[in-house]
Design a protein around this motif. Structure first.
Motif, PDB file in Angstrom:
ATOM      1  N   ARG A 150       0.835  -1.203   0.000  1.00  0.00           N
ATOM      2  CA  ARG A 150       0.000   0.000   0.000  1.00  0.00           C
ATOM      3  C   ARG A 150       0.867   1.249   0.000  1.00  0.00           C
ATOM      4  N   GLN A 151       1.863   1.226   0.844  1.00  0.00           N
ATOM      5  CA  GLN A 151       2.703   2.411   0.966  1.00  0.00           C
ATOM      6  C   GLN A 151       3.437   2.725  -0.337  1.00  0.00           C
ATOM      7  N   SER A 152       3.983   1.699  -0.943  1.00  0.00           N
ATOM      8  CA  SER A 152       4.717   1.972  -2.180  1.00  0.00           C
ATOM      9  C   SER A 152       3.746   2.308  -3.306  1.00  0.00           C
ATOM     10  N   GLY A 153       2.519   1.787  -3.213  1.00  0.00           N
ATOM     11  CA  GLY A 153       1.508   2.171  -4.185  1.00  0.00           C
ATOM     12  C   GLY A 153       1.192   3.656  -4.087  1.00  0.00           C
ATOM     13  N   ARG A 154       1.041   4.110  -2.852  1.00  0.00           N
ATOM     14  CA  ARG A 154       0.781   5.537  -2.653  1.00  0.00           C
ATOM     15  C   ARG A 154       1.936   6.364  -3.181  1.00  0.00           C
ATOM     16  N   ARG A 155       3.124   5.892  -2.895  1.00  0.00           N
ATOM     17  CA  ARG A 155       4.304   6.616  -3.354  1.00  0.00           C
ATOM     18  C   ARG A 155       4.295   6.753  -4.873  1.00  0.00           C
ATOM     19  N   GLU A 156       3.990   5.668  -5.531  1.00  0.00           N
ATOM     20  CA  GLU A 156       3.955   5.710  -6.996  1.00  0.00           C
ATOM     21  C   GLU A 156       2.881   6.657  -7.501  1.00  0.00           C
ATOM     22  N   ARG A 157       1.743   6.615  -6.823  1.00  0.00           N
ATOM     23  CA  ARG A 157       0.674   7.521  -7.253  1.00  0.00           C
ATOM     24  C   ARG A 157       1.099   8.975  -7.085  1.00  0.00           C
ATOM     25  N   ALA A 208       3.178  24.680  -8.473  1.00  0.00           N
ATOM     26  CA  ALA A 208       2.589  23.463  -7.922  1.00  0.00           C
ATOM     27  C   ALA A 208       2.613  23.496  -6.398  1.00  0.00           C
ATOM     28  N   THR A 209       1.521  23.057  -5.793  1.00  0.00           N
ATOM     29  CA  THR A 209       1.475  22.979  -4.338  1.00  0.00           C
ATOM     30  C   THR A 209       1.304  21.520  -3.930  1.00  0.00           C
ATOM     31  N   VAL A 210       1.719  21.269  -2.715  1.00  0.00           N
ATOM     32  CA  VAL A 210       1.596  19.911  -2.194  1.00  0.00           C
ATOM     33  C   VAL A 210       0.141  19.470  -2.226  1.00  0.00           C
ATOM     34  N   ARG A 211      -0.731  20.359  -1.852  1.00  0.00           N
ATOM     35  CA  ARG A 211      -2.149  20.016  -1.813  1.00  0.00           C
ATOM     36  C   ARG A 211      -2.663  19.580  -3.176  1.00  0.00           C
ATOM     37  N   GLN A 212      -2.293  20.352  -4.164  1.00  0.00           N
ATOM     38  CA  GLN A 212      -2.732  20.068  -5.523  1.00  0.00           C
ATOM     39  C   GLN A 212      -2.272  18.686  -5.977  1.00  0.00           C
ATOM     40  N   ILE A 213      -1.037  18.396  -5.673  1.00  0.00           N
ATOM     41  CA  ILE A 213      -0.490  17.103  -6.058  1.00  0.00           C
ATOM     42  C   ILE A 213      -1.246  15.981  -5.358  1.00  0.00           C
ATOM     43  N   CYS A 214      -1.589  16.210  -4.109  1.00  0.00           N
ATOM     44  CA  CYS A 214      -2.331  15.194  -3.364  1.00  0.00           C
ATOM     45  C   CYS A 214      -3.717  14.985  -3.958  1.00  0.00           C
ATOM     46  N   VAL A 215      -4.356  16.069  -4.333  1.00  0.00           N
ATOM     47  CA  VAL A 215      -5.666  15.935  -4.957  1.00  0.00           C
ATOM     48  C   VAL A 215      -5.550  15.114  -6.230  1.00  0.00           C
ATOM     49  N   GLU A 216      -4.559  15.447  -7.021  1.00  0.00           N
ATOM     50  CA  GLU A 216      -4.355  14.713  -8.280  1.00  0.00           C
ATOM     51  C   GLU A 216      -4.112  13.230  -8.021  1.00  0.00           C
ATOM     52  N   ALA A 217      -3.404  12.958  -6.931  1.00  0.00           N
ATOM     53  CA  ALA A 217      -3.093  11.553  -6.616  1.00  0.00           C
ATOM     54  C   ALA A 217      -4.257  10.857  -5.916  1.00  0.00           C
ATOM     55  N   GLY A 218      -5.248  11.628  -5.515  1.00  0.00           N
ATOM     56  CA  GLY A 218      -6.351  11.035  -4.766  1.00  0.00           C
ATOM     57  C   GLY A 218      -5.926  10.650  -3.354  1.00  0.00           C
ATOM     58  N   LEU A 219      -4.990  11.386  -2.811  1.00  0.00           N
ATOM     59  CA  LEU A 219      -4.523  11.119  -1.452  1.00  0.00           C
ATOM     60  C   LEU A 219      -4.546  12.421  -0.658  1.00  0.00           C
ATOM     61  N   GLU A 271      -2.677  15.042   2.329  1.00  0.00           N
ATOM     62  CA  GLU A 271      -1.328  15.502   2.674  1.00  0.00           C
ATOM     63  C   GLU A 271      -0.614  14.544   3.611  1.00  0.00           C
ATOM     64  N   ARG A 272      -1.392  13.959   4.483  1.00  0.00           N
ATOM     65  CA  ARG A 272      -0.776  13.061   5.441  1.00  0.00           C
ATOM     66  C   ARG A 272       0.086  12.012   4.755  1.00  0.00           C
ATOM     67  N   TYR A 273      -0.411  11.486   3.662  1.00  0.00           N
ATOM     68  CA  TYR A 273       0.322  10.430   2.971  1.00  0.00           C
ATOM     69  C   TYR A 273       1.454  10.997   2.141  1.00  0.00           C
ATOM     70  N   PHE A 274       1.314  12.245   1.823  1.00  0.00           N
ATOM     71  CA  PHE A 274       2.451  12.873   1.147  1.00  0.00           C
ATOM     72  C   PHE A 274       3.673  12.830   2.050  1.00  0.00           C
ATOM     73  N   TYR A 275       3.477  13.286   3.277  1.00  0.00           N
ATOM     74  CA  TYR A 275       4.621  13.362   4.192  1.00  0.00           C
ATOM     75  C   TYR A 275       5.034  11.991   4.706  1.00  0.00           C
ATOM     76  N   GLU A 276       4.224  10.997   4.413  1.00  0.00           N
ATOM     77  CA  GLU A 276       4.645   9.641   4.729  1.00  0.00           C
ATOM     78  C   GLU A 276       5.800   9.227   3.809  1.00  0.00           C
ATOM     79  N   SER A 277       5.735   9.667   2.571  1.00  0.00           N
ATOM     80  CA  SER A 277       6.740   9.226   1.606  1.00  0.00           C
ATOM     81  C   SER A 277       7.789  10.285   1.274  1.00  0.00           C
TER      82      SER A 277
END
Lengths: 210, 210
Positions: free
Chosen positions: A21-28, A45-56, A58-64
């Motif tokens: 799951r974690q590496s899947g999120r990372r890839e996304r 580009a903002t972190v938030r925007q990237i997370c929206v695009e990834a469907g995740l 922010e929390r998972y952003f900072y995980e990876s």
DNA sequence: GAATATTGACAGGATTTATTGTCACATACA
DNA sequence: TGTATGTGACAATAAATCCTGTCAATATTC
């Protein structure tokens, strides 16, 4: 604080293990980063925007990733790997003449670029927005390209093989020429046909090899 | 709103007219921008910092420039102008042989770069930090360089003058080679002697011209 | 010397963004 | 079915920086 019991609650979720799951999120996130960086530029580009695009979130952003810079480095590495693989395959298949090798390099390089303009934009343009703390990322990639050119296609540097420094400068110059022309091509939205670009650079590579 | 009486209170101050003072401030800001951008990088530089360096306050910053981007464009234009002038002088003085012309271009270009590392850093590296809204600034400068190479040193493009497109790509490639090698040189803190760099690129330019 | 343009120092609102935290819901395991 | 863990939406804090406004000090002209 003393004994952390490894806290391994790890359990499967939606058929995937914790690591999957974690590496899947990372890839996304990497894929989303590529898309967003290429579309609106690194700075905007903002972190938030990237997370929206990834469907995740922010929390998972900072995980990876530790930061936007960090993500960009991963995205860029992904692009470099991709073009490197394409070059490798093409060089393996090419004949052992200078012309065949040179054409293989150019064909593979510009082919990859044309196949995916978003990827090309990150590889050639957005990487330049990193600023001085991270310019080594770009430089190292260019050095790698340059070294590969020298070792994988020695046919292109038949002459001054005694003078190593001279050969290095020549290789750096050729890499600069290729990359710069590629950048202009991308920025011009691929106005000219790929084959024309390739022929123009082929001239230069072959001239330099003689 | 209707009749602005031109409000021309303009009076001399410290021996300078309104216009002189204003353009003096502008110049100071450009100089300060060059210094700060080159020292800590475009991204990290703040308007306030630049103003401190210039000995002015933010208010006067916004008198001359709309934004940090705007200032950078002015700084960069200043650098381009400077290197352009050096190239012009050198080309005028050079003999009419391909080798003399090529050497003149390279000598002038790398001479200017070595003379002032701050200037070089802005010209070659910081400009890449601008992002996609402003990449045209860099591209236009490169195009200018490329066009000048074609028109001012036709000796370097004796062959395929029939095929204009091919010549353009060749010129772009040579510019890319020169700029890329220069960038590496700056980032390496001028590790190699200038003459060695020049000789390496001279090889390439002359090979391409044959 | 008085009036006024010009300047310099500084404060502060406004905006943007990163980063952490909370809570309800979904999913898996006993 | 109940309980604990994984997930997603969203709020809230914190920090940085842009940009504008105020006000006293300084220089110039009359």
């Amino acid at each position: 604080m003393l004994d952390e019991p490894e806290s391994k609650p790890s359990r499967r979720y939606r058929g995937e293990s914790q690591a999957e799951r974690q590496s899947g999120r990372r890839e996304r996130l990497v894929a989303a980063g590529l898309k967003v960086f290429a579309s609106i530029g690194y700075r905007a580009a903002t972190v938030r925007q990237i997370c929206v695009e990834a469907g995740l979130t922010e929390r998972y952003f900072y995980e990876s990733f530790a930061s936007k810079d960090d993500l960009f480095i991963a995205v860029y590495a992904h692009c470099v790997e991709r073009v490197g693989a394409a070059l490798f395959v093409a060089l393996e298949a090419a004949d052992d003449t200078p012309e065949a090798k040179a054409r293989a390099v150019l064909s593979a390089y510009f082919g990859e670029i044309e196949r995916d303009p978003l990827f090309a934009r990150v590889l050639l343009i957005e990487v330049l927005s990193l600023g001085p703390n991270l310019d080594h990322v770009y430089r190292e990639a260019m050095d790698l390209f340059s070294v590969h050119l020298q070792t994988d296609t020695p046919e292109l540097f038949p002459r001054v093989s005694a003078d190593k420094g001279r050969t290095e400068i020549l290789a750096a110059g050729l890499v600069g020429a290729i990359v710069h022309v590629a950048m202009r091509w991308v920025l011009s939205n691929f106005r000219r046909p790929r084959e024309e670009i390739i022929l123009g650079l082929l001239d230069l590579l072959l001239a330099a090899s003689r």
